[in-house]
Design a protein around this motif. Sequence first.
Motif, PDB file in Angstrom:
ATOM      1  N   LYS A 174     -26.256  13.705 -20.535  1.00  0.00           N
ATOM      2  CA  LYS A 174     -27.561  13.929 -19.916  1.00  0.00           C
ATOM      3  C   LYS A 174     -28.660  13.046 -20.476  1.00  0.00           C
ATOM      4  N   HIS A 175     -28.419  12.382 -21.596  1.00  0.00           N
ATOM      5  CA  HIS A 175     -29.494  11.621 -22.230  1.00  0.00           C
ATOM      6  C   HIS A 175     -29.018  10.214 -22.597  1.00  0.00           C
ATOM      7  N   PRO A 176     -29.894   9.221 -22.402  1.00  0.00           N
ATOM      8  CA  PRO A 176     -29.547   7.855 -22.818  1.00  0.00           C
ATOM      9  C   PRO A 176     -29.479   7.772 -24.335  1.00  0.00           C
ATOM     10  N   PRO A 177     -28.827   6.749 -24.853  1.00  0.00           N
ATOM     11  CA  PRO A 177     -28.635   6.666 -26.311  1.00  0.00           C
ATOM     12  C   PRO A 177     -29.946   6.617 -27.082  1.00  0.00           C
ATOM     13  N   ALA A 178     -30.993   6.027 -26.513  1.00  0.00           N
ATOM     14  CA  ALA A 178     -32.270   5.971 -27.229  1.00  0.00           C
ATOM     15  C   ALA A 178     -32.817   7.363 -27.483  1.00  0.00           C
ATOM     16  N   THR A 179     -32.786   8.206 -26.459  1.00  0.00           N
ATOM     17  CA  THR A 179     -33.285   9.578 -26.592  1.00  0.00           C
ATOM     18  C   THR A 179     -32.419  10.389 -27.533  1.00  0.00           C
ATOM     19  N   LEU A 180     -31.114  10.244 -27.385  1.00  0.00           N
ATOM     20  CA  LEU A 180     -30.192  11.022 -28.215  1.00  0.00           C
ATOM     21  C   LEU A 180     -30.274  10.596 -29.672  1.00  0.00           C
ATOM     22  N   ALA A 181     -30.416   9.304 -29.915  1.00  0.00           N
ATOM     23  CA  ALA A 181     -30.525   8.829 -31.300  1.00  0.00           C
ATOM     24  C   ALA A 181     -31.778   9.373 -31.970  1.00  0.00           C
ATOM     25  N   GLN A 182     -32.893   9.361 -31.255  1.00  0.00           N
ATOM     26  CA  GLN A 182     -34.116   9.912 -31.825  1.00  0.00           C
ATOM     27  C   GLN A 182     -33.937  11.387 -32.174  1.00  0.00           C
ATOM     28  N   ALA A 183     -33.334  12.134 -31.263  1.00  0.00           N
ATOM     29  CA  ALA A 183     -33.137  13.558 -31.505  1.00  0.00           C
ATOM     30  C   ALA A 183     -32.240  13.797 -32.720  1.00  0.00           C
ATOM     31  N   LEU A 184     -31.159  13.040 -32.820  1.00  0.00           N
ATOM     32  CA  LEU A 184     -30.269  13.186 -33.978  1.00  0.00           C
ATOM     33  C   LEU A 184     -31.003  12.889 -35.277  1.00  0.00           C
ATOM     34  N   HIS A 185     -31.797  11.825 -35.277  1.00  0.00           N
ATOM     35  CA  HIS A 185     -32.551  11.475 -36.476  1.00  0.00           C
ATOM     36  C   HIS A 185     -33.522  12.582 -36.854  1.00  0.00           C
ATOM     37  N   GLN A 189     -29.938  14.172 -38.897  1.00  0.00           N
ATOM     38  CA  GLN A 189     -28.639  13.532 -38.815  1.00  0.00           C
ATOM     39  C   GLN A 189     -28.809  12.024 -38.610  1.00  0.00           C
ATOM     40  N   PRO A 190     -29.453  11.328 -39.574  1.00  0.00           N
ATOM     41  CA  PRO A 190     -29.717   9.893 -39.394  1.00  0.00           C
ATOM     42  C   PRO A 190     -28.439   9.065 -39.302  1.00  0.00           C
ATOM     43  N   GLU A 191     -27.399   9.475 -40.028  1.00  0.00           N
ATOM     44  CA  GLU A 191     -26.154   8.706 -39.970  1.00  0.00           C
ATOM     45  C   GLU A 191     -25.556   8.752 -38.568  1.00  0.00           C
ATOM     46  N   ALA A 193     -27.264   9.194 -35.826  1.00  0.00           N
ATOM     47  CA  ALA A 193     -28.142   8.376 -34.984  1.00  0.00           C
ATOM     48  C   ALA A 193     -27.813   6.897 -35.138  1.00  0.00           C
ATOM     49  N   GLN A 194     -27.646   6.461 -36.372  1.00  0.00           N
ATOM     50  CA  GLN A 194     -27.329   5.053 -36.626  1.00  0.00           C
ATOM     51  C   GLN A 194     -25.972   4.678 -36.051  1.00  0.00           C
ATOM     52  N   ALA A 195     -25.004   5.569 -36.163  1.00  0.00           N
ATOM     53  CA  ALA A 195     -23.671   5.286 -35.617  1.00  0.00           C
ATOM     54  C   ALA A 195     -23.735   5.123 -34.100  1.00  0.00           C
ATOM     55  N   LEU A 196     -24.522   5.984 -33.456  1.00  0.00           N
ATOM     56  CA  LEU A 196     -24.687   5.893 -32.011  1.00  0.00           C
ATOM     57  C   LEU A 196     -25.320   4.560 -31.619  1.00  0.00           C
ATOM     58  N   LEU A 197     -26.339   4.145 -32.349  1.00  0.00           N
ATOM     59  CA  LEU A 197     -27.030   2.899 -32.031  1.00  0.00           C
ATOM     60  C   LEU A 197     -26.162   1.680 -32.334  1.00  0.00           C
ATOM     61  N   ARG A 198     -25.378   1.745 -33.380  1.00  0.00           N
ATOM     62  CA  ARG A 198     -24.468   0.630 -33.679  1.00  0.00           C
ATOM     63  C   ARG A 198     -23.380   0.510 -32.601  1.00  0.00           C
ATOM     64  N   GLN A 199     -22.940   1.644 -32.116  1.00  0.00           N
ATOM     65  CA  GLN A 199     -21.965   1.614 -31.022  1.00  0.00           C
ATOM     66  C   GLN A 199     -22.592   0.972 -29.781  1.00  0.00           C
TER      67      GLN A 199
END
Length: 431
Positions: A174-185, A189-191, A193-199
Amino acid sequence: MPASDSLFHTAQRLHIAGDLPGAEQLYRQHLAASPHDAAAQHWLGCVLHQQGRDAEALPWLQQAVAANSAPAAWWFSLGIVSASLQQHVEAAEAFRAAVARDGGQYFFWTNLGASEAALGNGEQAEQAWLQALQLQPEQPDAWFLLSAHHAAGGKAALAQQCNYRGIVCEGASKHPPATLAQALHEIGQPEAAQALLRQWLQQEPDNAIARHLLAACGGEATPARCSDGYVQQAFDQFSSSFERKLGELSYQGPAMVAALAAEQGWPQGGWRIADLGCGTGLIGAVLRPYASHLTGVDLSAGMLREARNKHIYHALQQAELGSWLQTQQACFDLAVCMDTFIYIGDLSAVLPAIARSLQPGGQLVFSSELLASDAASFRLNSSGRYSHAPAYLAAQLAAAGFARWQSQPVILRQESGVPMHGELYSAWLAT
């Protein structure tokens, strides 16, 4: 098997198959022969509800639960229909009866909370949603309901946390990686978030948004400002929906500038004005009555296209702000940077450049997202935007040559359902 029982079972098969009118007809035929069959009363009420006929459904559901042995699910159905009819007292009573009979059902508790909230019983609503999350913490509904509840109660930090947790529960479907990464951070859960962005970067190595957000989530060094690629990519891709989105966020920029102009008595048609980071021209529309010449500058071609269609600027320039300012003489009476410095962290170069573009006595108006602590000069947030400490802004204004300035606290917009706090500055060069 009695004929009426055969009708009931056939009606249920039709109901499950989605033939609602056929199921309704057979439920009614069955009830004509067996008028006190509570199960048939319940299912007729349900099929009427599914057809949007809640006023007809309600008395059947009320009859179904009249017996003390009515199961929890029947009370839940009654609560749903009562709530749909805005009968919140009756709905809350029905949901309470449902949870009393079966307290292990997540949606019983979320709907009870919603009815309690509709009655103004905030504490009871909150407890119901927390009970739902005890049962299924991975479900998003209760998190979003709690977010709205805390936002209404002025608990911004709690509201944002609950909203982010709801986003994480909904996930990538339901959410693009930018939105999901921010929420995880933001939920610690910064790790992840970073894993999602690196992927994301593995799939799109040249994606400037992914690269910038990786830094924003602590995966790379903080840049002094957003890259040109980030600004162009981020704003080009939603330029056509930009103003609609800002409307949904209750963006206050134009209203703030209009109020400031009235308060300070800006002269009609008397100033050469630079709208720096002009976007689609929302601020330019406010500035135009005070401008003898209005120049808009932005890096995004998509945003400039929208601004050009408004026909409010005398000139529009596609350029990176700092580079463009280096080419300008002291020709402007007013420079306006609304929601521009949130994309520039280090202001030590851009503020002097703006000062050089202003005539003696010239004025700068800008907004900033508030960094409440002075422990840092500025911070890159998981949103990808920068916030600035007031002490840092004061020092940079002085270093750039501004003789005096004033600021006021403002609400820039709503974000995740809660206010985004900022400051609105006016600064003047010496005459």
